[in-house]
Motif scaffolding. Structure first.
Motif, PDB file in Angstrom:
ATOM      1  N   VAL A  58      31.661  35.122  37.400  1.00 22.13           N
ATOM      2  CA  VAL A  58      32.591  34.128  37.926  1.00 22.13           C
ATOM      3  C   VAL A  58      33.004  34.477  39.349  1.00 22.13           C
ATOM      4  N   SER A  59      33.516  33.458  40.019  1.00 21.50           N
ATOM      5  CA  SER A  59      34.082  33.615  41.353  1.00 21.50           C
ATOM      6  C   SER A  59      35.545  33.195  41.272  1.00 21.50           C
ATOM      7  N   ALA A  60      36.417  33.973  41.896  1.00 20.64           N
ATOM      8  CA  ALA A  60      37.844  33.649  41.940  1.00 20.64           C
ATOM      9  C   ALA A  60      38.432  34.203  43.230  1.00 20.64           C
ATOM     10  N   GLN A  61      39.070  33.335  44.010  1.00 19.86           N
ATOM     11  CA  GLN A  61      39.717  33.728  45.266  1.00 19.86           C
ATOM     12  C   GLN A  61      38.781  34.524  46.175  1.00 19.86           C
ATOM     13  N   GLY A  62      37.535  34.082  46.267  1.00 17.95           N
ATOM     14  CA  GLY A  62      36.572  34.708  47.158  1.00 17.95           C
ATOM     15  C   GLY A  62      35.984  36.012  46.666  1.00 17.95           C
ATOM     16  N   LYS A  63      36.254  36.404  45.425  1.00 19.67           N
ATOM     17  CA  LYS A  63      35.705  37.635  44.855  1.00 19.67           C
ATOM     18  C   LYS A  63      34.856  37.289  43.638  1.00 19.67           C
ATOM     19  N   TRP A  64      33.967  38.215  43.290  1.00 20.12           N
ATOM     20  CA  TRP A  64      33.076  38.052  42.146  1.00 20.12           C
ATOM     21  C   TRP A  64      33.503  38.988  41.026  1.00 20.12           C
ATOM     22  N   TYR A  65      33.350  38.501  39.794  1.00 23.00           N
ATOM     23  CA  TYR A  65      33.718  39.283  38.616  1.00 23.00           C
ATOM     24  C   TYR A  65      32.680  39.083  37.516  1.00 23.00           C
ATOM     25  N   MET A  66      32.445  40.144  36.741  1.00 22.25           N
ATOM     26  CA  MET A  66      31.665  40.037  35.515  1.00 22.25           C
ATOM     27  C   MET A  66      32.673  40.101  34.377  1.00 22.25           C
ATOM     28  N   ILE A  67      32.625  39.103  33.502  1.00 27.47           N
ATOM     29  CA  ILE A  67      33.544  39.038  32.381  1.00 27.47           C
ATOM     30  C   ILE A  67      32.733  39.138  31.090  1.00 27.47           C
TER      31      ILE A  67
END
Length: 138
Positions: A58-67
């Motif tokens: 996912v992308s949130a507030q210009g950052k990437w995350y693996m959930i």
């Protein structure tokens, strides 16, 4: 003197044969970043150990995350979360130590690699080069 030497030897052997540190088995419930947008996702399938759940990039507030959602695998020593080019981890990006063998987990990703080049999410035992489970991102 002899008994002291035997005691030291016994203590050394006992400590060196202790169980390797395993991934925590407590259920984790990390918070998903607000306003996250799913870019890719895939379901885990088992490999050498029972593994289930969903991987979401996912992308949130210009950052990437693996959930990892509804995630579950066997605890094990030295478990890592990889983004990889194939299931054999020939080329991979190490996202870090697996936080827990159960529950929702969020991993921040810096310097996001191309998801088309690394479409697999692996739960990998680095110490023994064993694939616990894999999700294909699409």
């Amino acid at each position: 003197m002899k008994s002291t030497l035997l005691w030291v030897l016994y203590t050394f052997l006992f400590i060196s044969c202790s169980k390797e540190k395993e991934t925590a088995s407590d259920t984790l419930n990390d918070s998903i970043p607000a306003n996250s947008i799913e870019l890719y996702g895939g379901d885990f399938v088992s490999a050498a150990h029972p593994t289930s759940g969903k991987a979401r990039l996912v992308s949130a507030q210009g950052k990437w995350y693996m959930i990892l959602e509804n995630f579950s695998t066997d605890p094990g020593p030295d478990l890592k979360l990889y983004l990889a080019n194939n299931q054999a981890a020939a080329q991979f990006v190490n996202l870090g130590n697996l936080k827990s063998s159960n529950g929702q987990q969020v991993y921040a990703i810096s310097g996001m690699p191309d998801p088309k080049k690394y479409p697999y999410v692996l739960i990998w035992c680095q110490q023994f080069s064993v694939l616990f489970g894999v999700a294909r991102l699409s």
